[in-house]
Design an enzyme around this catalytic site. Structure first.
Site, mmCIF file in Angstrom:
data_model
loop_
_atom_site.group_PDB
_atom_site.id
_atom_site.type_symbol
_atom_site.label_atom_id
_atom_site.label_comp_id
_atom_site.label_asym_id
_atom_site.label_seq_id
_atom_site.Cartn_x
_atom_site.Cartn_y
_atom_site.Cartn_z
ATOM 1 N N HIS A 1 -2.357 6.414 4.276
ATOM 2 C CA HIS A 1 -0.931 6.404 4.612
ATOM 3 C C HIS A 1 -0.271 7.654 4.030
ATOM 4 O O HIS A 1 -0.661 8.120 2.955
ATOM 5 C CB HIS A 1 -0.229 5.202 3.980
ATOM 6 C CG HIS A 1 -0.632 3.865 4.543
ATOM 7 N ND1 HIS A 1 -1.418 3.699 5.661
ATOM 8 C CD2 HIS A 1 -0.309 2.609 4.120
ATOM 9 C CE1 HIS A 1 -1.570 2.396 5.895
ATOM 10 N NE2 HIS A 1 -0.919 1.720 4.974
ATOM 11 N N CYS B 1 0.802 -1.233 0.000
ATOM 12 C CA CYS B 1 0.000 0.000 0.000
ATOM 13 C C CYS B 1 0.835 1.285 0.000
ATOM 14 O O CYS B 1 0.471 2.263 -0.657
ATOM 15 C CB CYS B 1 -0.974 -0.006 1.178
ATOM 16 S SG CYS B 1 -0.286 -0.668 2.690
HETATM 17 N N1 LIG Z 1 -5.329 -3.310 4.922
HETATM 18 C C1 LIG Z 1 -4.540 -2.808 3.975
HETATM 19 O O1 LIG Z 1 -4.220 -1.591 3.935
HETATM 20 C C2 LIG Z 1 -3.989 -3.690 2.903
HETATM 21 C C3 LIG Z 1 -3.373 -3.066 1.825
HETATM 22 C C4 LIG Z 1 -2.838 -3.849 0.826
HETATM 23 C C5 LIG Z 1 -2.925 -5.218 0.907
HETATM 24 N N2 LIG Z 1 -3.527 -5.802 1.967
HETATM 25 C C6 LIG Z 1 -3.567 -7.265 1.985
HETATM 26 O O2 LIG Z 1 -4.905 -7.728 1.801
HETATM 27 C C7 LIG Z 1 -5.111 -8.934 2.544
HETATM 28 C C8 LIG Z 1 -6.314 -8.772 3.465
HETATM 29 O O3 LIG Z 1 -6.138 -7.640 4.279
HETATM 30 P P1 LIG Z 1 -7.358 -6.975 5.077
HETATM 31 O O4 LIG Z 1 -6.796 -5.749 5.665
HETATM 32 O O5 LIG Z 1 -8.578 -6.914 4.221
HETATM 33 O O6 LIG Z 1 -7.583 -8.089 6.236
HETATM 34 P P2 LIG Z 1 -8.923 -8.495 7.024
HETATM 35 O O7 LIG Z 1 -9.827 -7.337 7.164
HETATM 36 O O8 LIG Z 1 -8.423 -9.166 8.252
HETATM 37 O O9 LIG Z 1 -9.650 -9.583 6.064
HETATM 38 C C9 LIG Z 1 -9.134 -10.866 5.846
HETATM 39 C C10 LIG Z 1 -10.040 -11.633 4.877
HETATM 40 O O10 LIG Z 1 -9.409 -12.895 4.589
HETATM 41 C C11 LIG Z 1 -10.391 -13.926 4.822
HETATM 42 N N3 LIG Z 1 -9.759 -15.169 5.261
HETATM 43 C C12 LIG Z 1 -9.023 -15.382 6.366
HETATM 44 N N4 LIG Z 1 -8.674 -16.696 6.449
HETATM 45 C C13 LIG Z 1 -9.225 -17.303 5.373
HETATM 46 C C14 LIG Z 1 -9.251 -18.632 4.904
HETATM 47 N N5 LIG Z 1 -8.636 -19.622 5.550
HETATM 48 N N6 LIG Z 1 -9.918 -18.906 3.762
HETATM 49 C C15 LIG Z 1 -10.576 -17.928 3.106
HETATM 50 N N7 LIG Z 1 -10.586 -16.632 3.492
HETATM 51 C C16 LIG Z 1 -9.912 -16.324 4.625
HETATM 52 C C17 LIG Z 1 -11.264 -13.376 5.927
HETATM 53 O O11 LIG Z 1 -12.467 -14.108 5.962
HETATM 54 P P3 LIG Z 1 -13.313 -14.266 7.363
HETATM 55 O O12 LIG Z 1 -14.018 -12.964 7.529
HETATM 56 O O13 LIG Z 1 -14.231 -15.389 7.058
HETATM 57 O O14 LIG Z 1 -12.310 -14.560 8.417
HETATM 58 C C18 LIG Z 1 -11.422 -11.932 5.435
HETATM 59 O O15 LIG Z 1 -12.376 -11.887 4.405
HETATM 60 C C19 LIG Z 1 -3.795 -9.215 3.266
HETATM 61 O O16 LIG Z 1 -3.019 -10.070 2.442
HETATM 62 C C20 LIG Z 1 -3.142 -7.852 3.323
HETATM 63 O O17 LIG Z 1 -1.728 -7.931 3.391
HETATM 64 C C21 LIG Z 1 -4.085 -5.073 2.968
#
Ligand SMILES: NC(=O)c1ccc[n+]([C@@H]2O[C@H](COP(=O)([O-])OP(=O)(O)OC[C@H]3O[C@@H](n4cnc5c(N)ncnc54)[C@H](OP(=O)(O)O)[C@@H]3O)[C@@H](O)[C@H]2O)c1
Length: 328
Positions: free
Chosen positions: A235, A128
């Site tokens: 950010h 990000c």
């Molecule tokens: N936040 C940011 O600024 C950002 C920026 C760039 C990239 N990312 C990347 O995007 C990804 C998600 O980030 P986030 O911030 O959205 O996290 P988050 O809010 O914690 O969401 C995680 C998601 O992954 C799902 N998940 C977890 N375990 C799983 C499994 N075993 N099988 C299928 N789905 C599963 C969760 O489903 P449940 O609800 O069912 O648990 C939820 O939908 C990460 O790789 C992160 O590095 C995040």
């Protein structure tokens, strides 16, 4: 117009739900939408595109007939399931860090290096903080050449997903911190992700490797310091960049103004400079505080802010998908 079968992996998460929002805003031509998450969310209803959709548990056979799969469920899920989705015929755009350093996987910011995609069916979305820094650096690279870059980031808690947001909100209410090593409401934390043997964090080294890959400058000298700040979203990145050729600050401002995706916010006497509230909920990269670096010849300082969940994640991926379908 052709409509597409789209899957969102991690649809219940912060980035996943923003995928849904951005796809709707951009009126992405959806035929069928598959919302995938962990077993915990299976059966949950999500209303979008004028319909109720049921979240399904992610499984190996989830990608039948899927044409575009947007992944945001963490690195290990992407590592395992992205190749499965590609094998079953989907084009995957992955938000995790799982594939970013793979030499066969393009790492893409559409305004900067869309051409790197070629005919690849697996595309990685950069980190990000890296994404927003790439726009001004690409503009500077093309006009002046880059010699050295030093990043300092100011990263909001939403960069850690729901756990980060919940920790800020609960520590604001006086509760004990449960996710960050210090109470994030009281301090900035100079640690994002784990420390590596060289003293940098993994997040800092992501910025180094990803910048070199996206700008196609494998030997560019770069260092980064990444800091978590008690802000909910967006950010900030302070960039010190040493250029190959000298510049006029006014010319750099014009250059930024004309680069796609950048909004110049640089009128300090009227307190106009990039701030989180400006960037929240939109896809622009705000650039300002442009000035000559007094410590080094041909060197420039600037500050960027963007919404980490939108341009730093979901919107960048959807912009890639839009460009791919418009080229088909
Ligand atoms: N936040 C940011 O600024 C950002 C920026 C760039 C990239 N990312 C990347 O995007 C990804 C998600 O980030 P986030 O911030 O959205 O996290 P988050 O809010 O914690 O969401 C995680 C998601 O992954 C799902 N998940 C977890 N375990 C799983 C499994 N075993 N099988 C299928 N789905 C599963 C969760 O489903 P449940 O609800 O069912 O648990 C939820 O939908 C990460 O790789 C992160 O590095 C995040």
């Amino acid at each position: 117009m052709k409509k597409y079968n789209v899957a969102i992996v991690g649809a219940t998460g912060l980035v996943g739900s923003t995928f849904i929002k951005v796809l709707q805003e951009k009126k992405f031509p959806i035929n069928n939408l598959k919302l995938l998450a962990s077993a915990n969310s299976a059966g949950k209803e999500i209303e979008c595109f004028g319909k109720k959709w049921i979240v399904e548990e992610l499984k190996e056979d989830s990608f039948k007939d899927v044409e575009i799969a947007l992944f945001s469920a963490g690195g290990s899920i992407s590592q395992k399931f992205a190749p499965i989705a590609v094998k079953s015929g989907a084009t995957v755009i992955d938000n995790s860090s799982a594939w970013r350093q793979d030499k066969d996987v393009p790492l893409v910011v559409p305004e900067v290096n869309f051409g790197a995609i070629g005919d690849s069916k697996l595309i990685a979305n950069p980190n990000c903080s890296t994404i927003q820094a790439m726009l001004p650096l690409k503009a500077l690279k093309d006009k002046y050449g880059l010699k050295k870059v030093n990043f300092s980031t100011y990263q909001s808690v939403s960069g850690s997903g729901m756990k980060g947001i919940n920790d800020l909100l609960s520590t604001r209410k006086g509760e004990k911190n449960s996710f960050y090593p210090y109470s994030i409401v009281d301090t900035c934390i100079p640690q994002i992700d784990v420390f590596l043997e060289n003293g940098y964090t993994k997040e800092e080294m992501k910025m180094v490797y990803e910048t070199r890959k996206i700008l196609e400058l494998p030997d560019l000298k770069i260092s980064a310091t990444c800091i978590r700040v008690p802000v909910l979203s967006c950010h900030g990145v302070s960039i010190q960049v040493e250029l190959e050729r000298d510049f006029k600050v006014e010319d750099v401002k014009e250059l930024m103004k004309s680069f796609p995706g950048i909004v110049l916010a640089d009128d300090p006497s009227n307190s106009i400079y990039p701030v989180s509230t400006m960037a929240t909920n939109n896809d622009s990269v705000y650039v300002g505080r442009i000035r000559r670096d007094l410590s080094t010849d041909n060197s420039l300082l600037l500050y960027t802010v963007a919404d980490n969940i939108r341009k730093g994640a979901a919107s960048n991926a959807v912009q890639i998908a839009e460009k791919i379908i418009s080229n088909n």
